[in-house]
Design a protein around this motif. Structure first.
Motif, PDB file in Angstrom:
ATOM      1  N   UNK A 167      -5.805   8.392  -8.676  1.00 33.35           N
ATOM      2  CA  UNK A 167      -4.357   8.348  -8.569  1.00 33.35           C
ATOM      3  C   UNK A 167      -3.849   6.970  -9.015  1.00 33.35           C
ATOM      4  N   UNK A 168      -2.640   6.900  -9.577  1.00 36.06           N
ATOM      5  CA  UNK A 168      -2.103   5.609 -10.028  1.00 36.06           C
ATOM      6  C   UNK A 168      -2.127   4.580  -8.907  1.00 36.06           C
ATOM      7  N   UNK A 169      -2.497   3.367  -9.243  1.00 34.35           N
ATOM      8  CA  UNK A 169      -2.674   2.357  -8.194  1.00 34.35           C
ATOM      9  C   UNK A 169      -1.363   1.910  -7.564  1.00 34.35           C
ATOM     10  N   UNK A 170      -0.241   2.174  -8.234  1.00 36.88           N
ATOM     11  CA  UNK A 170       1.054   1.827  -7.652  1.00 36.88           C
ATOM     12  C   UNK A 170       1.773   3.016  -7.050  1.00 36.88           C
ATOM     13  N   UNK A 171       1.092   4.161  -6.969  1.00 37.63           N
ATOM     14  CA  UNK A 171       1.719   5.377  -6.444  1.00 37.63           C
ATOM     15  C   UNK A 171       2.085   5.190  -4.973  1.00 37.63           C
ATOM     16  N   UNK A 172       3.332   5.597  -4.621  1.00 32.32           N
ATOM     17  CA  UNK A 172       3.814   5.477  -3.248  1.00 32.32           C
ATOM     18  C   UNK A 172       3.944   6.841  -2.581  1.00 32.32           C
ATOM     19  N   UNK A 173       4.490   7.799  -3.303  1.00 34.08           N
ATOM     20  CA  UNK A 173       4.767   9.117  -2.718  1.00 34.08           C
ATOM     21  C   UNK A 173       4.093  10.204  -3.547  1.00 34.08           C
ATOM     22  N   UNK A 207      -9.786   9.474  -5.871  1.00 33.79           N
ATOM     23  CA  UNK A 207      -9.540   8.104  -5.433  1.00 33.79           C
ATOM     24  C   UNK A 207      -8.063   7.952  -5.083  1.00 33.79           C
ATOM     25  N   UNK A 208      -7.799   7.474  -3.864  1.00 34.25           N
ATOM     26  CA  UNK A 208      -6.434   7.266  -3.388  1.00 34.25           C
ATOM     27  C   UNK A 208      -6.292   5.793  -3.023  1.00 34.25           C
ATOM     28  N   UNK A 209      -5.240   5.141  -3.536  1.00 37.85           N
ATOM     29  CA  UNK A 209      -5.111   3.701  -3.341  1.00 37.85           C
ATOM     30  C   UNK A 209      -4.114   3.349  -2.233  1.00 37.85           C
ATOM     31  N   UNK A 210      -4.075   2.075  -1.889  1.00 42.98           N
ATOM     32  CA  UNK A 210      -3.423   1.626  -0.653  1.00 42.98           C
ATOM     33  C   UNK A 210      -1.907   1.815  -0.638  1.00 42.98           C
ATOM     34  N   UNK A 211      -1.262   1.821  -1.786  1.00 45.96           N
ATOM     35  CA  UNK A 211       0.200   1.903  -1.806  1.00 45.96           C
ATOM     36  C   UNK A 211       0.734   3.273  -1.407  1.00 45.96           C
ATOM     37  N   UNK A 212      -0.105   4.283  -1.375  1.00 48.22           N
ATOM     38  CA  UNK A 212       0.350   5.633  -1.019  1.00 48.22           C
ATOM     39  C   UNK A 212       0.708   5.660   0.470  1.00 48.22           C
ATOM     40  N   UNK A 213       1.975   5.903   0.772  1.00 49.19           N
ATOM     41  CA  UNK A 213       2.436   5.933   2.155  1.00 49.19           C
ATOM     42  C   UNK A 213       2.906   7.319   2.588  1.00 49.19           C
ATOM     43  N   UNK A 214       3.087   8.241   1.644  1.00 54.89           N
ATOM     44  CA  UNK A 214       3.557   9.583   1.989  1.00 54.89           C
ATOM     45  C   UNK A 214       2.827  10.611   1.140  1.00 54.89           C
ATOM     46  N   UNK A 215       2.277  11.628   1.794  1.00 52.36           N
ATOM     47  CA  UNK A 215       1.578  12.710   1.098  1.00 52.36           C
ATOM     48  C   UNK A 215       2.113  14.035   1.621  1.00 52.36           C
ATOM     49  N   UNK A 232      -8.018   4.060   0.198  1.00 48.33           N
ATOM     50  CA  UNK A 232      -7.548   2.852   0.871  1.00 48.33           C
ATOM     51  C   UNK A 232      -6.279   3.144   1.663  1.00 48.33           C
ATOM     52  N   UNK A 233      -5.800   4.367   1.580  1.00 49.61           N
ATOM     53  CA  UNK A 233      -4.546   4.757   2.231  1.00 49.61           C
ATOM     54  C   UNK A 233      -4.810   5.468   3.548  1.00 49.61           C
ATOM     55  N   UNK A 234      -3.919   5.260   4.507  1.00 49.03           N
ATOM     56  CA  UNK A 234      -4.009   5.960   5.786  1.00 49.03           C
ATOM     57  C   UNK A 234      -3.113   7.201   5.804  1.00 49.03           C
ATOM     58  N   UNK A 235      -2.424   7.465   4.720  1.00 51.76           N
ATOM     59  CA  UNK A 235      -1.517   8.615   4.665  1.00 51.76           C
ATOM     60  C   UNK A 235      -2.299   9.924   4.652  1.00 51.76           C
TER      61      UNK A 235
END
Length: 276
Positions: A167-173, A207-215, A232-235
């Motif tokens: 997943x893109x490393x800057x992905x948020x949602x 692979x899921x990176x840390x910036x993801x806050x909503x899934x 790296x995400x807790x979402x």
């Protein structure tokens, strides 16, 4: 149609006579919902936007169900609107001449709308490792890549090729529906209720990176070949890995060098036999 020097939205109806090539010029001011939907003969699309802001004039499902469309070039387009290429099952990739005909996912696009590539079977893996590193994408909508096939094939020993999604490393949602109305459109209803990568064939690692806050719900449901997850995400979300039969109960992935400091990721079955 053209009126003076301005281009106005087509009505939300299929064209009776469909061309093989459509070129949208940088003087375009509006393109209506479903404007070129169901154009069975359309094979090539070129969009020349004047600047980043032009994206906002493209309506929902503008090229939906263009089942012959295999070549798309988009310059200056940074947002792929809702349902833009829904069920375009011959579309392989989208190029941009401004970046030397490279794939737009790694360099240009910032947002991918709900159902944008829903069931576009021939699409190449949009998120390889190199794309992830350079991508500007921060939002991927519900159902955006649901049902894509990742160009499934076989290797030299006739085994199905397996893919990795970074997943893109800057992905948020990821996969969150906007809750908007969908009227009587079956397409809009289906896309809003599908997971972002639901039922994607041949995905083995994620692979899921840390910036993801909503899934959103069902994000990777029925990805039956998925066996390894690095995050790296807790979402998380309900039914996130529902039907992922390659995952076993209490699946976890240890810290790896591939994502430094990644935590263990646990997905267990609840009373309803869903992965959470």
């Amino acid at each position: 149609y053209e009126k003076g020097s301005k281009y106005y939205a087509l009505s939300t109806a299929s064209l009776v006579i469909t061309p093989a090539l459509v070129v949208l010029p940088n003087t375009l001011t509006s393109l209506g919902n479903y404007a070129f939907g169901y154009c069975d003969n359309l094979k090539e699309l070129r969009i020349y936007a004047a600047d980043d802001e032009t994206t906002s004039i493209i309506g929902k499902y503008a090229f939906t169900d263009n089942t012959a469309l295999d070549t798309v070039q988009m310059d200056f387009i940074t947002i792929i609107p809702e349902g833009m290429f829904y069920n375009c099952d011959k579309l392989v990739r989208i190029n941009n001449t401004e970046i030397g005909n490279k794939d737009v996912f790694g360099y240009v696009i910032k947002s991918i709308g709900i159902g944008a590539f829903y069931d576009s079977d021939a699409l190449l893996n949009p998120f390889t490792e190199s794309v992830s590193l350079t991508s500007r994408i921060t939002y991927i909508g519900a159902g955006a890549f649901c049902g894509i096939d990742l160009m499934g094939g076989v290797d030299g020993t006739n085994n199905a090729i397996k893919y990795t999604i970074y997943l893109p490393q800057g992905l948020v949602s990821l996969g969150v529906s906007d809750g908007g109305s969908y009227g009587t459109s079956t397409h809009e209803y289906v896309a809003r209720n599908a997971g972002a990568f639901e039922n994607v064939n041949n995905v083995e690692k994620l692979y899921i990176y840390a910036d993801v806050t909503a899934i959103g719900a069902r994000a990777f449901a029925y990805c039956t070949e998925l066996t390894e997850i690095y995050s790296l995400s807790e979402a998380a979300s309900s039914y996130m890995f529902y039907g992922c039969t390659g995952l076993v109960n209490n699946t976890f992935v240890e810290t790896t060098d591939e994502i430094p400091n990644s935590s263990k990721v646990y997905y267990t079955k609840d009373a309803s036999n869903r992965y959470i």
